[in-house]
Enzyme design. Structure first.
Site, short mmCIF file in Angstrom:
data_model
loop_
_atom_site.label_atom_id
_atom_site.label_comp_id
_atom_site.label_asym_id
_atom_site.label_seq_id
_atom_site.Cartn_x
_atom_site.Cartn_y
_atom_site.Cartn_z
N ASP A 23 21.46 -2.84 6.85
CA ASP A 23 21.82 -2.09 5.64
C ASP A 23 22.20 -3.09 4.55
O ASP A 23 23.01 -4.00 4.81
CB ASP A 23 23.00 -1.17 5.99
CG ASP A 23 23.19 -0.11 4.94
OD1 ASP A 23 23.38 -0.46 3.75
OD2 ASP A 23 23.12 1.08 5.29
N TYR A 40 21.26 8.47 -10.71
CA TYR A 40 20.19 7.58 -10.22
C TYR A 40 19.68 6.67 -11.34
O TYR A 40 19.54 5.45 -11.17
CB TYR A 40 19.04 8.42 -9.66
CG TYR A 40 17.80 7.61 -9.34
CD1 TYR A 40 17.75 6.77 -8.24
CD2 TYR A 40 16.66 7.68 -10.17
CE1 TYR A 40 16.61 6.02 -7.95
CE2 TYR A 40 15.53 6.94 -9.90
CZ TYR A 40 15.50 6.11 -8.78
OH TYR A 40 14.39 5.36 -8.50
#
Ligand SMILES: NC(=O)c1ccc[n+]([C@@H]2O[C@H](COP(=O)([O-])OP(=O)(O)OC[C@H]3O[C@@H](n4cnc5c(N)ncnc54)[C@H](O)[C@@H]3O)[C@@H](O)[C@H]2O)c1
Length: 314
Positions: A56, A144
């Site tokens: 990650d 976003y």
């Protein structure tokens, strides 16, 4: 790591980029992907030439050693959805901003060569003029869009403060094989394809007259490689539109797909979605001039190839 690294390389665009790198002579490619939306299956044909690290990008301790000495890092890992960033802003923020910061920091500390960053046309928001050029002020309309814009700013600042070479490419509605149509957050064309092959109407949010610069995934992958090779003195620290330069409304696109398939299906319409940009079209002059951008796939050709892929896999 003395080979190119692709973060998000098990995803839709990342896996196309990995295939392009290998096709153009890279001996191996390293992929860093937490497999949250990406899949190992996206790399099936090239799996033998890929080192896949299920890491990650929010985990700096595990990430940093993988980027050490990498000649080029293509940073595509992200949670790439406007509606998801509105309904669940925290995970998007952590992956898209904190994760990007980690990638850049690890590249500086590990003396990586160049970072190619997957930025987004959503940063423009609703500009008054079309096409959208890099000189226009950004007007992000969603978490976003703001997160991807922040990544660009971080890239430019890491270039000026730490000398890290970076190039940000603003992708415009990328489409093609392997785009996952299974979630409500999926890209519109992947959902259109699935609905068309199932002979079911799509739900278009708003009146369908919103328009997009749809760009075929192989053209985007090609441009990423060109950005990695372009002279650093010209391109480093800069932002480029990575679109096709055309514009189609969603209504036109659905009609075109129906024509290609020889069917007539009326779409259904739902309420407009918050954060959606009305029109999108790239001015590609800067990318053509500095990067040698030269999209090879017309919209119709890209649609044909994509439709055939969905037909053979769905
Ligand atoms: N698809 C588009 O039209 C479009 C447009 C503009 C920008 N982009 C950008 O392009 C990039 C790729 O998007 P995509 O459409 O291929 O989406 P995708 O979801 O298929 O790919 C994103 C990949 O990142 C991985 N990932 C997510 N969070 C991660 C984390 N914390 N650590 C490691 N890996 C993680 C996912 O597993 C996935 O493989 C993204 O950065 C996106 O913001 C895409």
């Amino acid at each position: 790591m003395n080979i190119a690294v692709v973060t998000g390389g098990a995803g839709f665009i990342g896996s196309a980029l990995v295939r392009t790198l290998l096709a153009q002579g890279a001996p191996r490619v390293a992929v860093i992907d937490n497999l949250s939306s990406g899949k190992e299956a996206n790399l099936a044909e090239v799996r033998g030439s890929v080192d896949l690290y299920a890491v990650d990008i929010r985990d700096y301790a595990r990430l940093a050693p993988l980027l050490k000495g990498a000649p080029v890092v293509y940073h595509l890992a992200a949670i790439p959805s406007v509606p998801r960033s509105i309904s669940e802003p925290a995970p998007s923020h952590e992956a898209n901003i904190d994760g990007t910061f980690n990638v850049l920091r690890a590249c500086v500390e590990g003396r990586a060569g160049r970072v190619i960053y997957a930025a987004s046309s959503s940063a423009y928001g609703d500009t008054e003029a079309l096409p959208k050029s890099e000189t226009m002020a950004p007007r992000p309309k969603s978490p976003y869009a703001l997160q991807k814009l922040t990544g660009e700013y971080y890239c430019a600042v890491f270039t000026s403060c730490y000398g890290l070479e970076t190039v940000s490419l603003r992708f415009f509605n990328v489409f093609g094989p392997r785009q996952d149509p299974s979630s409500p957050y999926s890209g519109v064309l992947s959902i259109f394809m699935k609905r068309l092959l199932e002979r079911r109407p799509p739900v278009i949010f708003g009146d369908g007259e919103q328009s997009r610069d749809f760009t075929y995934v192989e053209d985007v992958a090609e441009l990423c490689l060109k950005a990695a090779r372009a002279p650093g003195a010209t391109v480093s620290g800069h932002v480029y539109n990575a679109g096709n330069g055309c514009r189609y409304t969603l209504n036109e696109t659905w009609r075109l797909l129906c024509r290609m398939e020889g069917v007539e299906i009326q779409p259904e319409y739902g309420p407009p979605r918050p954060g959606d940009v009305r029109h999108s079209q790239a001015d590609t002059a800067a990318a053509v001039r500095d990067l040698g951008h030269a999209p090879r796939f017309s919209f119709e050709e890209g649609l044909r190839r994509t439709l055939e892929w969905y037909r053979s896999t769905l």
